[in-house]
Design an enzyme around this catalytic site. Structure first.
Site, PDB file in Angstrom:
ATOM      1  N   ALA A  63      -0.716  -6.062   3.834  1.00 34.23           N
ATOM      2  CA  ALA A  63       0.433  -6.968   3.738  1.00 34.23           C
ATOM      3  C   ALA A  63       1.125  -6.683   2.407  1.00 34.23           C
ATOM      4  CB  ALA A  63      -0.072  -8.410   3.779  1.00 34.23           C
ATOM      5  N   GLY A 102      -4.059  -5.765   5.992  1.00 34.38           N
ATOM      6  CA  GLY A 102      -3.201  -5.953   7.164  1.00 34.38           C
ATOM      7  C   GLY A 102      -2.939  -4.661   7.913  1.00 34.38           C
ATOM      8  N   GLU A 105      -5.836  -4.316  10.110  1.00 30.73           N
ATOM      9  CA  GLU A 105      -5.742  -5.390  11.111  1.00 30.73           C
ATOM     10  C   GLU A 105      -4.715  -5.031  12.191  1.00 30.73           C
ATOM     11  OE1 GLU A 105      -5.161  -8.393   8.024  1.00 30.73           O
ATOM     12  OE2 GLU A 105      -6.858  -9.468   8.868  1.00 30.73           O
ATOM     13  N   GLU A 125      -9.150  -7.376   0.998  1.00 28.46           N
ATOM     14  CA  GLU A 125      -8.527  -8.645   0.599  1.00 28.46           C
ATOM     15  C   GLU A 125      -9.362  -9.419  -0.408  1.00 28.46           C
ATOM     16  OE1 GLU A 125      -8.556  -7.404   3.633  1.00 28.46           O
ATOM     17  OE2 GLU A 125      -6.703  -7.878   4.719  1.00 28.46           O
TER      18      GLU A 125
HETATM   19  C1  3H9 Z   1      -3.493  -8.231   3.121  1.00 29.36           C
HETATM   20  O1  3H9 Z   1      -3.270  -7.233   3.759  1.00 29.36           O
HETATM   21  C2  3H9 Z   1      -3.605  -9.600   3.733  1.00 29.36           C
HETATM   22  C3  3H9 Z   1      -3.753  -9.587   5.223  1.00 29.36           C
HETATM   23  O2  3H9 Z   1      -5.113  -9.557   5.597  1.00 29.36           O
HETATM   24  C4  3H9 Z   1      -3.244 -10.861   5.828  1.00 29.36           C
HETATM   25  C5  3H9 Z   1      -1.801 -11.068   5.868  1.00 29.36           C
HETATM   26  C6  3H9 Z   1      -1.389 -12.283   6.662  1.00 29.36           C
HETATM   27  N1  3H9 Z   1       1.803  -4.776  -1.441  1.00 29.36           N
HETATM   28  O3  3H9 Z   1      -2.035   1.465  -6.474  1.00 29.36           O
HETATM   29  P1  3H9 Z   1      -0.857   2.354  -6.613  1.00 29.36           P
HETATM   30  C7  3H9 Z   1       2.346  -1.009  -4.885  1.00 29.36           C
HETATM   31  S1  3H9 Z   1      -3.657  -8.204   1.437  1.00 29.36           S
HETATM   32  C8  3H9 Z   1       2.791  -4.572  -2.330  1.00 29.36           C
HETATM   33  O4  3H9 Z   1      -0.377   2.688  -7.977  1.00 29.36           O
HETATM   34  P2  3H9 Z   1      -2.365   4.516  -5.487  1.00 29.36           P
HETATM   35  C9  3H9 Z   1       1.721  -1.001  -6.264  1.00 29.36           C
HETATM   36  O5  3H9 Z   1       1.932  -2.230  -6.915  1.00 29.36           O
HETATM   37  C10 3H9 Z   1      -3.391  -6.512   1.014  1.00 29.36           C
HETATM   38  N2  3H9 Z   1       2.779  -3.535  -3.202  1.00 29.36           N
HETATM   39  O6  3H9 Z   1      -1.038   3.707  -5.778  1.00 29.36           O
HETATM   40  C11 3H9 Z   1       2.437   0.150  -6.918  1.00 29.36           C
HETATM   41  O7  3H9 Z   1       3.716  -0.302  -7.286  1.00 29.36           O
HETATM   42  P3  3H9 Z   1       4.446   0.282  -8.582  1.00 29.36           P
HETATM   43  C12 3H9 Z   1      -4.573  -5.672   1.315  1.00 29.36           C
HETATM   44  C13 3H9 Z   1       1.745  -2.697  -3.149  1.00 29.36           C
HETATM   45  O8  3H9 Z   1      -1.953   5.711  -4.727  1.00 29.36           O
HETATM   46  C14 3H9 Z   1       2.626   1.135  -5.768  1.00 29.36           C
HETATM   47  O9  3H9 Z   1       2.502   0.351  -4.567  1.00 29.36           O
HETATM   48  N3  3H9 Z   1      -4.358  -4.340   0.797  1.00 29.36           N
HETATM   49  C15 3H9 Z   1       0.703  -2.872  -2.244  1.00 29.36           C
HETATM   50  O10 3H9 Z   1      -3.188   4.647  -6.718  1.00 29.36           O
HETATM   51  C16 3H9 Z   1       1.597   2.228  -5.734  1.00 29.36           C
HETATM   52  O11 3H9 Z   1       0.313   1.663  -5.788  1.00 29.36           O
HETATM   53  C17 3H9 Z   1      -4.699  -4.010  -0.449  1.00 29.36           C
HETATM   54  O12 3H9 Z   1      -5.256  -4.793  -1.188  1.00 29.36           O
HETATM   55  C18 3H9 Z   1       0.745  -3.970  -1.358  1.00 29.36           C
HETATM   56  N4  3H9 Z   1      -0.215  -4.192  -0.449  1.00 29.36           N
HETATM   57  O13 3H9 Z   1      -3.217   3.564  -4.520  1.00 29.36           O
HETATM   58  C19 3H9 Z   1      -4.371  -2.606  -0.869  1.00 29.36           C
HETATM   59  N5  3H9 Z   1      -0.211  -1.878  -2.439  1.00 29.36           N
HETATM   60  O14 3H9 Z   1       4.652   1.733  -8.296  1.00 29.36           O
HETATM   61  C20 3H9 Z   1      -3.760  -2.609  -2.244  1.00 29.36           C
HETATM   62  C21 3H9 Z   1       0.282  -1.111  -3.423  1.00 29.36           C
HETATM   63  O15 3H9 Z   1       5.682  -0.525  -8.672  1.00 29.36           O
HETATM   64  N6  3H9 Z   1      -3.317  -1.296  -2.650  1.00 29.36           N
HETATM   65  N7  3H9 Z   1       1.464  -1.595  -3.861  1.00 29.36           N
HETATM   66  O16 3H9 Z   1       3.492   0.026  -9.697  1.00 29.36           O
HETATM   67  C22 3H9 Z   1      -4.156  -0.342  -3.078  1.00 29.36           C
HETATM   68  O17 3H9 Z   1      -5.368  -0.492  -3.057  1.00 29.36           O
HETATM   69  C23 3H9 Z   1      -3.557   0.912  -3.607  1.00 29.36           C
HETATM   70  O18 3H9 Z   1      -2.231   0.635  -3.957  1.00 29.36           O
HETATM   71  C24 3H9 Z   1      -3.577   2.124  -2.636  1.00 29.36           C
HETATM   72  C25 3H9 Z   1      -2.740   3.285  -3.245  1.00 29.36           C
HETATM   73  C26 3H9 Z   1      -5.019   2.577  -2.427  1.00 29.36           C
HETATM   74  C27 3H9 Z   1      -2.970   1.759  -1.303  1.00 29.36           C
END
Ligand code: 3H9
Length: 690
Positions: A63, A102, A105, A125
């Site tokens: 999400a 998400g 999911e 999450e």
């Molecule tokens: C969820 O899904 C809830 C659901 O169950 C229910 C919903 C109803 N959203 O980390 P990076 C941005 S909760 C918005 O440097 P990498 C991040 O801030 C979510 N922004 O890259 C950064 O921005 P900036 C569950 C996001 O290659 C840029 O993307 N998912 C999100 O080292 C690059 O990120 C997670 O918790 C997001 N979801 O790693 C996954 N994700 O360039 C969270 C990233 O402006 N994300 N951004 O600084 C990660 O673990 C890592 O970002 C990922 C890539 C592994 C994907």
């Protein structure tokens, strides 16, 4: 069709592509066209199957975290998944990169999930203080079984494509062109003419669950949650998936999600997620970075060896330098032993161990540093020694090589000034054990070149560290604030608190351990030596050290450690010593409660952080939070000291600091102007920085 979701047809298979860089988060501008595209395809006879794929570097990573805490715009993710499950034709998620939260999911709403070999799948999450709120807790157990799902959801750690295949989370792992293979797969499924069962209706695995074993596993995880609500909610939701009908469990998951998402812990953890990424952004980062192919480490002791391992673990060839063969061999043997332990624990393969060891080149000759692009000094913490080392480095390092000192306290400007190349010089303050601890304070000296700074910040992330750029001052951000946090420790004891009472107030707050236990672990002789070097004294701690009580390593410190045990036991001798010292100093003893202990330790911590911010030693309040959570065990559910100050109410902190300042007259309690300003505006951004 929209800029973010497009539909194409490939041999009658509809390919829905999400394109929302950088990580294809399910923002509102994705959800809306995605819902509309799927609704249209459901009823479109020309589409015999549907593939959901993503453009760019990854499948949907979750999400959109920036939308949490704001009113949710429809359609929400759960509606998209519910719609998917009404589609009779085969639906397939084509996963590359990461399918997280998400994203996974969404994939669980499809009949099939296929991946390439590099894909990772998980529900992280919990790391944001949440539980999967798009049906993940109810659908994942139906595919992989309740025990496996519980482990994945409570740890938040993604699994590899091959593990996901073994666990029946994915149906196929493809070689070569993922999309082409997925379309072929979808087409084949469609040609079978079967009615495929949505995940929500697959109950066989759940029916096999041993509920008593599940509860035991959940209880074990709950013990480790240390005050965090999300892991417990995750376990409760997965249990619901076993015991309740699908729709009831899904509704319960929703309620738990809504509670968590509006709570302080999740707000704190989301703050930290963005804070860590923000901390890596430094002005001038757009400058051309320098090339780092080989790293030189001077000193093969505990710090040097750990730093060398950190770089080797990140795939960098390392030249490890010592003064003579004997300490060099000892250092290498320790490194080898550490890797062997990882192999025996199963966290490293023998092959990976050999590969990492193969990256080491050992030397006792400074001339061997000539081909290094980054040279990190990790020798004794003494200005004269460090200057001597950099004098030699200066003579051999290639032009443009970055020179770094791993100091915890010393003036990096002074060290830089002693070289002929201060622009190439900076501090790299690793935390022990350096191969494990994530935090890296990058010390920007007065003359450090922007490209040198940008290069090491980038490099730090590449070796799995969390970098924070800090300015030069005694102890930088972390250790300087640690001194403020500990300034009252001895007074608390003299006034009547036992070491164990102080430590308990800390662990109840959520720290992994209190300051006295920490001191015993680190070795009391280290701070004793520091105090002596600075002409400082500590009535009780100095006496303990004079008695040879250095902490765990001598079996005695603030506590007793019986026959090599790590468990601290209160020591009547220490309590007697405290009473004697209090009497000598004419200090009356009284009962001191946990609130007072926290006020007198954590409010000065915040106050010092405010000073650091106004002096420009840290660029942002959130950088300070990143330092404290990643390097010093500040509870993540409280978001770091500066975030927590907001939760506590800065006006209250100012008021209590003023009170203690009146009582004691000690400067540590004098509220910083920055803190006063924060108390008025409620925003650290309103504080002038430097
Ligand atoms: C969820 O899904 C809830 C659901 O169950 C229910 C919903 C109803 N959203 O980390 P990076 C941005 S909760 C918005 O440097 P990498 C991040 O801030 C979510 N922004 O890259 C950064 O921005 P900036 C569950 C996001 O290659 C840029 O993307 N998912 C999100 O080292 C690059 O990120 C997670 O918790 C997001 N979801 O790693 C996954 N994700 O360039 C969270 C990233 O402006 N994300 N951004 O600084 C990660 O673990 C890592 O970002 C990922 C890539 C592994 C994907």
């Amino acid at each position: 069709m929209s800029n973010f979701v497009s539909v194409a047809s490939d041999n009658g298979v509809a390919v829905v592509t999400i394109d929302n860089p950088p990580v294809n988060a399910l923002s509102f501008h994705v959800r809306k066209p995605l819902y509309e595209a799927l609704a249209a395809l459901r009823d479109d006879p020309a589409a015999k199957a549907i593939v959901i794929a993503c453009a760019g570097r990854t499948f949907v990573a979750g999400a959109d975290i920036t939308e949490f805490g704001k009113p949710l715009e429809q359609p929400e993710l759960r509606a998209i998944i519910a719609l998917l499950e009404t589609i009779a034709k085969p639906t397939v998620a084509a996963i590359h990169g990461t399918a997280l939260g998400g994203g996974l999911e969404l994939a669980l709403g499809c009949h099939f999930r296929v991946t390439d070999h590099g894909a990772k799948l998980g529900l992280p999450e919990v790391k944001l203080g949440l539980l999967p709120g798009g049906g993940g807790t109810v659908r994942l157990p139906r595919l992989v079984g309740a025990a496996k799902a519980l482990g994945m959801i409570v740890s938040g750690t993604p699994i590899s494509a091959s593990e996901a295949k073994t666990a029946s989370l994915v149906d196929s792992v493809f070689d070569g062109d993922l999309l082409a293979q997925t379309v072929r797969f979808a087409s084949e499924m469609a040609s079978r003419g079967e009615a495929f069962v949505p995940v929500r209706d697959r109950n066989n695995r759940l029916a096999e669950t041993d509920l008593a074993a599940f509860d035991a596993q959940a209880a074990d995880l709950a013990r480790k949650a240390r005050g965090l609500e999300a892991p417990l909610a995750c376990a409760e939701a997965v249990r619901n998936a076993i015991t309740l009908p699908f729709d009831a469990a899904l509704a319960a998951e929703r309620q738990l999600f809504l509670k968590l998402v509006s709570g302080d812990q999740s707000r704190a953890q989301r703050h930290l997620f963005f804070a860590e990424r923000e901390a890596a952004k430094i002005p001038g980062k757009d400058v051309q970075k320098r090339k780092i192919a080989r790293v030189g480490i001077i000193g093969a002791g505990t710090m040097g060896g750990g730093i060398a391992m950190a770089f080797a673990n990140g795939g960098f060839p390392v030249t490890l330098l010592e003064t003579s063969a004997e300490p060099l061999q000892r250092g290498l043997a320790t490194i080898e032993k550490n890797y062997a332990v990882s192999v025996s624990r199963g966290s490293l393969t023998e092959e990976a161990k050999q590969k990492r060891l193969g990256l080491f080149k050992a030397s006792t000759d400074y001339a061997d540093l000539a081909d290094c692009d980054l040279i990190v000094e990790a020798v004794f913490e003494d200005m004269a020694v460090k200057k001597e080392v950099f004098g030699k480095v200066d003579g051999v390092a290639r032009p443009g090589a970055i020179l770094a000192t791993n100091t915890s306290y010393l003036d990096v400007n002074e060290i830089a000034a002693s070289t002929s190349r201060p622009r190439d010089m900076l501090g790299l303050h690793f935390f022990s054990p350096a191969n494990i601890m994530k935090l890296l304070e990058i010390v920007r000296a007065e003359k450090t070149a922007p490209d040198a700074l940008a290069t090491v910040t980038d490099l730090a992330r590449r070796i799995g560290k969390v970098p924070v750029v800090v300015g030069v001052c005694h102890g930088f951000v972390g250790n300087r604030m640690l001194a403020a946090r500990g300034a009252e420790n001895e007074f608390l004891l003299l006034e009547g608190a036992a070491p164990s009472e102080v430590d308990k107030a800390f662990t109840d707050f959520g720290w992994p351990m209190g300051p006295f236990q920490m001191g015993d672990l680190a070795g009391l002789d280290i701070s004793w030596r520091n105090r002596k070097a600075r002409g400082l004294t500590a009535a009780i701690a100095d006496t303990l050290c004079e008695q040879g009580r250095f902490g765990q390593k001598t079996g005695r410190g603030w506590y007793r450690y019986d026959s090599g045990a790590r468990e601290p036991v209160a020591d009547p001798d220490v309590e007697a010593l405290i009473r004697t010292k209090a009497a000598d100093l004419g200090i009356a003893q009284r009962n001191i409660g946990p609130d007072e202990i926290l006020e007198r330790t954590l409010y000065p911590l915040v106050n010092e952080g405010a000073k650091i911010l106004e002096e420009g030693i840290a660029a942002r309040a959130s950088d300070i939070d990143v330092v404290w959570v990643n390097g010093y065990g500040f509870p993540i559910g409280k978001g770091g000291p500066m975030f927590w100050a907001g939760l506590q109410g800065a006006a209250k902190i100012v008021e209590r600091l003023e009170y203690w300042h009146r009582q004691t007259g000690r400067p540590v309690f004098e509220p910083a102007p920055a803190l006063r300003r924060f108390a008025v505006t409620g925003s650290w951004e309103s504080v002038p920085n430097g």
